[in-house]
Design an enzyme around this catalytic site. Sequence first.
Site: not given
Length: 459
Positions: A11, A15-16, A103, A129, A131, A183, A186-187, A190-191, A256, A437
Site C-alpha cells: 500500500g 501513509m504507505g 485503521n 496516529s 497523520g 487507536k 484515541h480517534n 480526537e472527535y 470514516k 418499568r
Amino acid sequence: MKLDSHIGIVGLATMGQNLCLNLLDQGYRVAAWNLETQEAIRFAESQDNDSLHICEDLDELIQHLPVPRKIILLVRAGEPVDEVIAQCLGLLYQGDILIDAGNSHYGDSERRARELGEKGVEFVGLGVSGGSEGARRGPSLMFGGSDSAWQATKEILERTAAQSDYGPCLANFGKGGAGHFVKMIHNGIEYAEMQLLAEAYDLMNRGMGMSSAEQISAFERFNEGPLNSFLVELTARVLRSRQTRLDEIVDSAGQKGTGRWALEAGLDLGVPIPTIAASVDARAVSALLDRRLRLSQRISFDRDVSNAPSLEDIERALIFGKICAFVQGVDLIESAKEAHQWSLNIADIPKTWREGCILRGVLLDHWISEIEGTEPKSLIDVSYFWEELVRCDEAARIVLSDCMEARIPMPALTASLSWFDSITSGRLPQNLTQAQRDAFGAHGLYLWNDPDRLVHKEW
Ligand code: NDP
C-alpha cells in the site's frame, strides 16, 4: 547507517509512502507493492534510493524478503485488508509477521490474529496516529499482538516511532485487537477535542463577532496554557491560512467510522462516553446540509451572544470538555481491557500519545506524572483531572448558558456538563424509570431498605 533488515510495505498511498520514507531514513531496506503499479513506480522514481525495491505483485514482494518476513499493510481498512491477507497466505511461512497499520476495527484484528495464528503466521494490529506527517517523521504506535511478534518487531517500531522525553512513543497493549482498540478510542477523543474547538470557534466567530485576527490570537493564547496541544496549534494555523478562509469551506463534516465504532464499543460494554457520542452526532447533524439550509429559512435568529463570556471562561470550558472526553475514553479502555483480558497498562497510553500523535499536548504530562506508581480506577480520580474539572466547572456553565440563550449549539460541552452533573450526583431520577418499568413490564425494582432483593409492586 545501513541496516541489514528488510521490510515489506503493502500500500503506497499517503501513509504507505510516508512510512516507507521513514523506514528508509532509519536505514532499513524496503520492498514495496501497491495495487496500482504506476503510483508505486512514480514514487520510486521520485526517490531514486537503491534501498527501495518496488515489486510488481505480492508474490514478488514476499519472495524478495528474507524469512521470517515482516510486512506492513497500509491499505484501506475493511475488505482490502482481508483480500491482501488472502493473497499472502499461501506464500507465507511459519513465523512470518503481517502488521496491519491501517485503521482496522479491533474486532477484525482479533479475528485475523486468530485465523492467521491457526496457520502459524503472526498478525499484529498496529494503531498509528499522527497523520501523514507523523508517518514521515515518527508516529505514535499502538501495538497489539503476541509477545513473540513484539520481540521480533520492537526494534523496528522503536526506530520508526516518534520520540518523547519518556522514550519511543510505542507500547505493547496486548494481544489481538488491543492496539487497534486503543487507536479507536484515541480517534473518539480526537472527535471530541475537535468538536469542542469547533464550538469555541463558533462562539467567538458567529456569537461574539470576533475578527479572524482576534480568533487566531485567542487560540494562540490557549496554546500557551493547559490546553497546549497539536489540535489547538492546528486550529490557529488553519485560521491563519491565506490560501483558504474558513467561511469558504462547506460546513458538513466527514467521518470514516472510527468514532462510530467507539460508540458501539461503549454500548457493548455499558460504558457511557457522551462527550464523544455528542461529537460523532455533531458531525452527522452537520452533514444534513440540505435540511439545515431549508429549516434555517423557516426560522432565523441572529445568534448574537449579548452577554459574551471572557476568553478565560472559554479556555476553561474547553479544558472541562477535553478532560471529560479523556476520562470517558479511558474508562472504556479499562472496561475493554477487563472484558478481553488484555495485558495493557493504562500508564503506557499517555507516553505513547505524547509525541507524533494527533492528541499530543501538555495534558499528557500531567497524566504521566500523576499516575506514576498509582493505579487509579478512573482518570477522574487522578488529582490533576479532578481539580481541573472543579476549577473549570463554573466557567463551562457560564459559556454554555450564554450560548444556549443565543442558540449557538454546544453539543460536546452540553454532554460533558450533563455527564459530570450525573456522575457527581448521589441521587438521580432513575427511581422513576424503575417504577415505570415495573408498572408496564413487571421488570422489578430494588428498595433502599432492602437493596439486594428484586421486588415487584402493584401500580
Ligand atoms: P487509504 O485509506 O486511502 O487506502 C488506499 C490504499 O489502499 C492504496 O494504496 C490502495 O491501492 C490500497 N488498496 C485499496 N484496496 C485494495 C485492495 N483490494 N488490495 C490492495 N490494496 C488496496 O490510504 P491512506 O494512506 O490514507 O491510509 C492507509 C491506512 O492507514 C488506512 O487504513 C487509513 O485509515 C490508515 N490511517 C490513515 C491516516 C491518514 O492520516 N491518512 C492516519 C492513520 C491511519 P491503490 O493505490 O491501488 O488504490
